[in-house]
Design an enzyme around this catalytic site. Structure first.
Site, short mmCIF file in Angstrom:
data_model
loop_
_atom_site.label_atom_id
_atom_site.label_comp_id
_atom_site.label_asym_id
_atom_site.label_seq_id
_atom_site.Cartn_x
_atom_site.Cartn_y
_atom_site.Cartn_z
N GLU A 1 -6.36 -7.63 -0.09
CA GLU A 1 -4.98 -7.51 0.38
C GLU A 1 -4.95 -7.33 1.90
O GLU A 1 -5.20 -6.23 2.40
CB GLU A 1 -4.29 -6.34 -0.31
CG GLU A 1 -4.38 -6.37 -1.83
CD GLU A 1 -4.19 -4.99 -2.42
OE1 GLU A 1 -3.15 -4.36 -2.14
OE2 GLU A 1 -5.09 -4.53 -3.17
N HIS B 1 -1.12 -10.01 -3.69
CA HIS B 1 -1.91 -9.11 -4.54
C HIS B 1 -2.58 -9.86 -5.69
O HIS B 1 -2.56 -9.41 -6.84
CB HIS B 1 -1.01 -8.00 -5.10
CG HIS B 1 -1.73 -6.71 -5.36
ND1 HIS B 1 -2.83 -6.62 -6.19
CD2 HIS B 1 -1.50 -5.45 -4.91
CE1 HIS B 1 -3.23 -5.36 -6.26
NE2 HIS B 1 -2.45 -4.63 -5.47
N SER B 2 -3.19 -11.00 -5.38
CA SER B 2 -3.91 -11.73 -6.42
C SER B 2 -5.17 -10.98 -6.82
O SER B 2 -5.87 -10.40 -5.98
CB SER B 2 -4.29 -13.13 -5.92
OG SER B 2 -3.16 -13.97 -5.87
N TYR B 3 -5.44 -10.98 -8.12
CA TYR B 3 -6.65 -10.40 -8.69
C TYR B 3 -7.62 -11.56 -8.93
O TYR B 3 -7.43 -12.36 -9.84
CB TYR B 3 -6.35 -9.73 -10.02
CG TYR B 3 -5.65 -8.40 -9.96
CD1 TYR B 3 -6.23 -7.26 -10.52
CD2 TYR B 3 -4.39 -8.25 -9.37
CE1 TYR B 3 -5.59 -6.02 -10.50
CE2 TYR B 3 -3.75 -7.02 -9.33
CZ TYR B 3 -4.34 -5.92 -9.90
OH TYR B 3 -3.70 -4.70 -9.87
N GLN C 1 -7.28 -4.35 2.32
CA GLN C 1 -7.53 -3.44 1.22
C GLN C 1 -8.36 -4.18 0.18
O GLN C 1 -7.97 -5.24 -0.32
CB GLN C 1 -6.22 -2.96 0.58
CG GLN C 1 -6.39 -1.94 -0.53
CD GLN C 1 -6.45 -0.50 -0.01
OE1 GLN C 1 -6.28 -0.27 1.18
NE2 GLN C 1 -6.68 0.44 -0.91
N HIS D 1 3.44 0.14 -2.72
CA HIS D 1 3.89 -1.25 -2.79
C HIS D 1 5.41 -1.38 -2.86
O HIS D 1 5.97 -2.14 -3.66
CB HIS D 1 3.26 -1.96 -3.99
CG HIS D 1 1.77 -2.12 -3.87
ND1 HIS D 1 1.12 -2.28 -2.67
CD2 HIS D 1 0.80 -2.16 -4.83
CE1 HIS D 1 -0.18 -2.42 -2.88
NE2 HIS D 1 -0.41 -2.33 -4.19
N ASP E 1 -11.36 1.12 -3.57
CA ASP E 1 -9.92 0.92 -3.42
C ASP E 1 -9.54 1.45 -2.04
O ASP E 1 -8.86 2.47 -1.91
CB ASP E 1 -9.15 1.64 -4.54
CG ASP E 1 -7.66 1.28 -4.55
OD1 ASP E 1 -7.25 0.43 -3.74
OD2 ASP E 1 -6.93 1.86 -5.37
N ASN F 1 0.82 -1.20 0.00
CA ASN F 1 0.00 0.00 0.00
C ASN F 1 0.86 1.27 0.00
O ASN F 1 2.03 1.21 -0.35
CB ASN F 1 -1.02 0.00 1.14
CG ASN F 1 -2.37 0.58 0.70
OD1 ASN F 1 -2.44 1.68 0.17
ND2 ASN F 1 -3.42 -0.18 0.92
N ARG F 2 0.30 2.39 0.43
CA ARG F 2 0.93 3.69 0.20
C ARG F 2 1.55 4.28 1.46
O ARG F 2 1.03 4.11 2.57
CB ARG F 2 -0.11 4.67 -0.36
CG ARG F 2 -0.60 4.28 -1.75
CD ARG F 2 -1.78 5.12 -2.19
NE ARG F 2 -2.19 4.77 -3.54
CZ ARG F 2 -3.04 3.78 -3.84
NH1 ARG F 2 -3.57 3.05 -2.87
NH2 ARG F 2 -3.34 3.51 -5.09
#
Length: 380
Positions: free
Chosen positions: A344, A207-209, A316, A136, A279, A110-111
């Site tokens: 996440e 971070h799987s979609y 997330q 990330h 998000d 994340n940020r």
């Protein structure tokens, strides 16, 4: 687990990732991946494809490039195996099209605001790779490194990486391990560990979609999302957390009961505008209890359900708002707008600059641990 599926190549092919030649079905994984396409070098380190299988014929394919889950084959309600994650068919595509698909993210998921944080009176400046912030771990985060992969058994893989002091601006030589285990109850069990020789920060995740239809050409509007959280952390127009923790009650951020994503995500609500959809980080009610479900995702079309468990304080939820159909993944399927959901598990975003939030600090002599489980099932 079966032996690592690596097809020997001549030396020149090892260097170029040669994929030429007709392949028979027996050389491919259940998901249709050709292991030769992952047997190459990135920055002088060898990449491979590892295959995990359980007694139910569920298959998980992982590459040590970025510690990425490349494919996950699970049965739908009719017993048909479907690949439920986004990714690419080759290392060349992962390198050519930078992404977070399936990656083991680090050093900080994340940020971090403006890429800056202060630890023990020392200010550190990280790369600013997303709206002025560090996202990330920076542009050369762990998703772009080559982990060392060791196949422990048919159902277990160990990935290790040694991050150097000041790599992407983070202090401390960091020894980290990601252990992926495919269990016989159709779960991917993820354990993260790390140790450092200097005070540092760490926040790892996967971070799987997820596309539970097994069809990334379609969006996630019908998916039923549940998040076990009474509150979330709002963001500004640069996706940075404001420092607030606010209730979900009475807002489109309320997923305490199974709710179709499409019913919420386009409502006229400031936070949905700021996030270009969903998000955001949710503050979990589970309080670190790995035995409680923290989030669930279900496809009414296939009956596939994903339950998430974690000992982390937050999750997330990202709904693929920046996928736009210009990218094609495995089997040349176009990845369209909102064709997936990321779940996440994590410390909250920008935690290093918000000391009142759960700490992400790791010191010498301590061990960082994080545990997440993705468990798949189907309705009847």
């Amino acid at each position: 687990m079966k032996k690592i599926l690596i097809v020997s190549l001549v030396a020149s092919a090892l260097l170029t990732g040669c994929t030429g030649g007709q392949k028979t079905a027996s050389t491919l994984t259940e998901s249709g991946l050709n292991p030769e396409n992952f047997n190459t070098e990135v920055n002088g380190a060898q990449t491979q494809l590892f295959v995990l299988k359980n007694k139910n014929n569920m298959e998980v394919c992982v590459t040590n490039f970025g510690g990425r889950i490349v494919s996950v084959m699970v049965p739908d309600r009719d017993g048909v195996l479907r690949d439920v994650v986004l990714g690419f068919d080759s290392i060349q595509d992962y390198v050519k099209y930078p992404s977070d698909f399936g990656a083991s993210i680090g050093r900080y998921a994340n940020r971090i605001n403006q890429g800056k944080f202060t630890l023990d009176g020392i200010e550190y400046q990280l790369p600013r790779n997303n709206y002025g912030h560090c996202l990330h771990g920076g542009p050369k985060g762990f998703q772009y490194v080559v982990y060392t992969g060791t196949q422990i058994s048919d159902q277990e893989l160990k990935l290790t990486y040694q991050a150097k002091d000041m790599e992407e601006g983070f202090p401390g030589n960091l020894a980290c391990t990601v252990t992926m285990k495919l269990t016989d109850d159709n779960a991917i069990d993820l354990n993260y560990e790390a140790e450092t020789d200097k005070p540092t920060i760490i926040n790892m995740t996967n971070h799987s979609y997820f596309n539970l239809d097994g069809n990334p050409a379609q969006n996630n509007a019908d998916y039923l999302l549940t998040v076990n959280a009474d509150s979330y952390t709002p963001v500004d127009s640069t996706f940075m957390t404001t420092g607030e923790i606010v209730p979900v009650e009475g807002t489109p951020m309320d997923f305490r009961k199974p709710t179709a994503i499409g019913l919420q995500i386009d409502q006229n609500f400031e936070q949905l505008r700021n996030g270009h959809g969903i998000d955001h980080n949710w503050v979990l009610n589970t309080q670190g209890d790995i035995n409680q479900i923290c989030a669930s995702l279900k496809s009414p079309k296939t009956g596939i359900k994903l339950d998430v468990y974690t000992d982390e304080p937050g999750i997330q939820v990202y709904c693929g708002n920046f996928l736009d159909g210009t990218l094609s993944g495995k089997k040349e399927i176009q990845y369209n707008f909102r064709a997936s959901v990321c779940l996440e598990t994590q410390k909250y975003p920008d935690t290093p600059n918000k000391p009142e939030w759960p700490s992400c600090v790791l010191r010498p002599g301590e061990k960082y641990t994080s545990h997440t489980i993705f468990r798949f099932s189907t309705d009847k």
